[in-house]
Design an enzyme around this catalytic site. Structure first.
Site, PDB file in Angstrom:
ATOM      1  N   ASP A 235     -28.475  30.158  18.175  1.00 29.46           N
ATOM      2  CA  ASP A 235     -28.225  31.604  18.127  1.00 29.46           C
ATOM      3  C   ASP A 235     -28.390  32.160  16.729  1.00 29.46           C
ATOM      4  O   ASP A 235     -28.684  33.338  16.537  1.00 29.46           O
ATOM      5  CB  ASP A 235     -26.824  31.918  18.653  1.00 29.46           C
ATOM      6  CG  ASP A 235     -26.791  31.728  20.157  1.00 29.46           C
ATOM      7  OD1 ASP A 235     -26.579  30.593  20.608  1.00 29.46           O
ATOM      8  OD2 ASP A 235     -27.058  32.712  20.872  1.00 29.46           O
ATOM      9  N   ASN A 245     -24.678  27.651  17.808  1.00 31.30           N
ATOM     10  CA  ASN A 245     -25.172  27.594  19.190  1.00 31.30           C
ATOM     11  C   ASN A 245     -23.942  27.558  20.107  1.00 31.30           C
ATOM     12  O   ASN A 245     -22.797  27.564  19.639  1.00 31.30           O
ATOM     13  CB  ASN A 245     -26.084  26.377  19.393  1.00 31.30           C
ATOM     14  CG  ASN A 245     -26.845  26.446  20.715  1.00 31.30           C
ATOM     15  OD1 ASN A 245     -27.442  27.473  21.040  1.00 31.30           O
ATOM     16  ND2 ASN A 245     -26.831  25.381  21.488  1.00 31.30           N
TER      17      ASN A 245
END
Ligand code: MRU
Length: 344
Positions: A235, A245
């Site tokens: 992310d 993440n």
């Protein structure tokens, strides 16, 4: 499978809260509803959120096309602020809104209708570029996968998390298509079950051998030598190689390191936050604790119990074997090799 696409003047989103039991596509033209769809995770996954937000900016602009220019610009600011306030961790959201902002800036002397048209083009570019980036990630990543490997993945970094094809699942798809005879363990990914509901669904649909496990089984699978590598998405990747993440990725990385298993992170460069020095600075989204106390609407915890629900964690760069991007595979030292990507 395209989770977000523009068709006949509307934005279409596959409702990922309903998969795999129901396949429902919603239509949107109102940027506020698009923002709510991001918050509610009807659309989710860093690149898919970015593409959706870009279209959100376009639809916001379209709504104010007939306003005088000054009002148009101030309304557009409101639109961007609204979309940027949806989810804090995935940098692709902010990256996409910034790209749309650059188009507004570059065309500020043009007629409003011209600006709106340029914004539509840019949203479409962001969408199609994402598909190409995923294909390139797949191509580079597949070279790291050996014949017969069994790979563990966490959360969903597949078609459903991007404009199409996926990042981690892009690597898996490309290795499968190259005839590498791979198979996959998918972590179910509590609490939102992206692994069980979305990754298992996608891989099964593509005929890629997949076995679903609960998150707490990964270590035991590794101990038994059943896992040859881990591939996950991201992310936000900071300049030193720290990786935000889905919650649980950090635990998987520690397990992988303890068992001498490579841990690959697959992500487009739009997921790299070149301006953030380390993962310590990343804002971790806290979500409603009902995601923990209830599973598919059924209460599984006592009333009033204390809960925490961080949606992401940060894997330190020391646990990351390589980062697979659309520009190639990056190895340590990340603090030197990541900034080099910027000019590529
Ligand atoms: O909360 P989500 O479902 O949006 O989280 C998704 C992830 O953590 C993915 O692994 C990440 O966004 C990469 S998607 C290509």
């Amino acid at each position: 499978m395209k989770p977000v696409y523009y068709e006949d003047g509307v934005l279409k989103l596959i409702d990922q809260t309903k998969l795999p039991t129901e396949f429902i596509v919603h239509s949107y033209t109102d940027y506020r509803e698009i923002a709510t769809a991001i918050v509610d995770m009807i659309v989710r996954g860093a690149p898919a959120i970015g593409v959706t937000a870009a279209y959100g900016v376009y639809f916001g602009a379209l709504e104010y096309t007939n306003e005088p220019k000054e009002l148009f610009f101030s309304k557009l600011k409101e639109v961007c602020t609204c979309l940027a306030s949806t989810r804090p961790t995935a940098v692709n959201l902010f990256w996409a809104i910034k790209r749309m902002g650059s188009v507004i800036e570059a065309n500020k002397d043009q007629e409003v209708s011209v600006i709106v048209n340029q914004l539509k083009n840019e949203a479409q570019n962001i969408c199609s570029e994402d598909i190409q980036m995923c294909r390139d990630i797949g191509k580079y990543g597949a070279e790291l996968i050996h014949y017969g490997d069994t790979l563990l993945t966490h959360c969903n970094a597949g078609s459903l998390a991007t404009a199409d094809y996926g990042t981690a699942l892009g690597v898996i798809r490309a290795a499968h298509d190259a005839g590498k005879n791979i198979s996959v363990y998918a972590d179910e990914t509590r609490p939102f079950l992206q692994g069980a509901r979305l990754t298992a669904y996608e891989l099964q649909a593509d005929g890629i051998p997949v076995t679903l496990i609960t998150d707490n089984m990964a270590g035991w699978m590794m101990k038994q030598g059943k896992i040859d590598g881990v591939v996950v998405g991201a992310d936000r990747i900071t300049a030193n190689g720290d990786v935000a993440n889905k919650i649980g990725t950090y635990s998987v990385s520690v397990l992988a390191k303890a068992h001498g298993i490579p841990m690959y992170v697959a992500a487009p460069t739009s997921t790299i936050d070149f301006n953030m020095k380390s993962g310590d600075e990343i804002v971790i989204e806290e979500r409603d604790c009902r995601e923990i106390s209830h599973i598919c609407g059924i209460q599984v915890a006592p009333d009033g119990v204390a809960m925490e629900n961080p949606a992401f964690d940060v894997t330190p760069y020391q646990n990351v074997t390589a980062i697979i991007t659309e520009k190639g595979v990056i190895y340590p030292p990340y603090d030197i090799n990541i900034p080099r990507l910027r000019g590529k």
